[in-house]
Design a protein around this motif. Structure first.
Motif, PDB file in Angstrom:
ATOM      1  N   PRO A 205      88.364  15.692  35.171  1.00  0.00           N
ATOM      2  CA  PRO A 205      87.348  15.152  34.258  1.00  0.00           C
ATOM      3  C   PRO A 205      86.390  14.170  34.923  1.00  0.00           C
ATOM      4  N   VAL A 206      86.915  13.301  35.787  1.00  0.00           N
ATOM      5  CA  VAL A 206      86.032  12.369  36.489  1.00  0.00           C
ATOM      6  C   VAL A 206      85.069  13.138  37.390  1.00  0.00           C
ATOM      7  N   ALA A 207      85.565  14.171  38.076  1.00  0.00           N
ATOM      8  CA  ALA A 207      84.707  14.985  38.937  1.00  0.00           C
ATOM      9  C   ALA A 207      83.632  15.701  38.120  1.00  0.00           C
ATOM     10  N   GLN A 208      83.985  16.198  36.924  1.00  0.00           N
ATOM     11  CA  GLN A 208      82.989  16.838  36.067  1.00  0.00           C
ATOM     12  C   GLN A 208      81.887  15.848  35.694  1.00  0.00           C
ATOM     13  N   ARG A 209      82.287  14.656  35.283  1.00  0.00           N
ATOM     14  CA  ARG A 209      81.291  13.646  34.895  1.00  0.00           C
ATOM     15  C   ARG A 209      80.432  13.254  36.088  1.00  0.00           C
ATOM     16  N   LEU A 210      81.051  13.166  37.264  1.00  0.00           N
ATOM     17  CA  LEU A 210      80.279  12.881  38.470  1.00  0.00           C
ATOM     18  C   LEU A 210      79.226  13.961  38.685  1.00  0.00           C
ATOM     19  N   GLY A 232      87.845  26.761  41.320  1.00  0.00           N
ATOM     20  CA  GLY A 232      89.213  27.205  41.101  1.00  0.00           C
ATOM     21  C   GLY A 232      90.041  26.279  40.236  1.00  0.00           C
ATOM     22  N   LYS A 233      89.492  25.102  39.895  1.00  0.00           N
ATOM     23  CA  LYS A 233      90.236  24.170  39.046  1.00  0.00           C
ATOM     24  C   LYS A 233      89.876  24.403  37.583  1.00  0.00           C
ATOM     25  N   THR A 234      90.820  24.173  36.694  1.00  0.00           N
ATOM     26  CA  THR A 234      90.620  24.377  35.266  1.00  0.00           C
ATOM     27  C   THR A 234      89.789  23.246  34.681  1.00  0.00           C
ATOM     28  N   THR A 235      88.697  23.591  34.037  1.00  0.00           N
ATOM     29  CA  THR A 235      87.838  22.593  33.392  1.00  0.00           C
ATOM     30  C   THR A 235      87.715  22.910  31.907  1.00  0.00           C
ATOM     31  N   ARG A 236      87.406  21.882  31.134  1.00  0.00           N
ATOM     32  CA  ARG A 236      87.152  22.052  29.704  1.00  0.00           C
ATOM     33  C   ARG A 236      85.921  21.235  29.352  1.00  0.00           C
ATOM     34  N   LEU A 237      85.318  21.535  28.221  1.00  0.00           N
ATOM     35  CA  LEU A 237      84.131  20.801  27.796  1.00  0.00           C
ATOM     36  C   LEU A 237      84.512  19.365  27.452  1.00  0.00           C
TER      37      LEU A 237
END
Length: 270
Positions: A205-210, A232-237
């Motif tokens: 989640p921190v990487a997504q926000r970054l 390859g990592k699982t992400t969600r909204l």
């Protein structure tokens, strides 16, 4: 053999040794009884010549005359010796204090924010107030030395500082305030430094926000290693800040590359 504690303190200061421990002082004053030494330490503390860093540590800090007004020498002179040597505690200066060390904080930082492995109470040393925040796997976190003529202490790398700020934005005044700090930090961040910081924190989640913030600020060079790390990592909204809204507003303000909904007040690149 010195006869008075003041003589010992003066000799230590002349040698540049501002961090002293009770055992060292006892060894230099073998004729002084424990009670006499205790009273002498108390008198020197009352006079502002000594500061005890925390109860039970038996770590004393000599205050040179030029720092008498602030009640203690700069952090570089004692922070590492106190935490790493006396308390045997891994640490690094982080968050807004780290950003300030890099000259990247537009705000006056009233306290020094220090990351440690286990919970600790705040301490005040002269005019310095230290607030401690816990960090799992702290010894794996990438750090570097912040150095001055007075000494040095460990500080998070610019890239780890960015991730810490994003992760703890709610306690720092919100993502709007954090964004101002990040804009000043981007020029100091590198692809080579970002990858180990992401691996150490290991928070998707921190990487997504970054990623969403990098896109907003058009930091294309840092987007490449971040995208590679997320592959390859699982992400969600998720929301950049706060909770996800309902309805069409979500779709209109979402960074689809990183699956981050951006509140309208944070979407402007200003």
């Amino acid at each position: 053999m010195p006869q008075h504690l003041s003589d010992v303190l003066n000799a230590c200061e002349r040698m540049g040794k501002l961090n002293v421990r009770a055992d060292d002082l006892r060894a230099k004053l073998p004729d002084a009884s424990p009670e006499a030494l205790r009273k002498a330490l108390y008198r020197q503390q009352r006079a502002g010549r000594l500061v005890r860093l925390s109860r039970g540590s038996d770590h004393w800090l000599i205050v040179p005359l030029q720092h008498a007004a602030t009640g203690s020498p700069p952090l570089e002179a004692w922070l590492d010796a106190y935490l790493r040597r006396t308390l045997d505690t891994p640490y690094y200066v982080g968050l807004l204090s780290a950003a300030e060390a890099y000259g990247a904080s537009p705000y006056a930082v009233m306290v020094t924010q220090v990351m440690v492995e286990t919970k600790r109470r705040p301490i005040t040393v002269g005019r310095h107030e230290l607030v401690f925040h816990t960090c799992a796997r702290i010894e794996a976190m990438p750090t570097r030395w912040h150095e001055s003529a007075d000494g040095r202490f460990k500080v998070s790398t610019p890239e780890l500082t960015v991730l810490d700020l994003i992760q703890r934005e709610s306690m720092l005044g919100g993502m709007g305030r954090v964004r101002e700090v990040l804009r000043a930090l981007w020029p100091q961040c590198t692809s080579e430094g970002l990858v180990p910081a992401l691996g150490a924190m290991c928070s998707v989640p921190v990487a997504q926000r970054l990623g969403a913030l990098l896109a907003l600020d058009e930091q294309a060079a840092l987007l490449v290693p971040l995208s590679d790390w997320l592959r390859g990592k699982t992400t969600r909204l998720i929301a950049l800040e706060g909770a996800l809204p309902q309805g069409e507003e979500r779709a209109d303000n979402t960074n689809t590359d990183f699956k981050v909904w951006i509140p309208p007040q944070l979407g402007a690149n200003t």
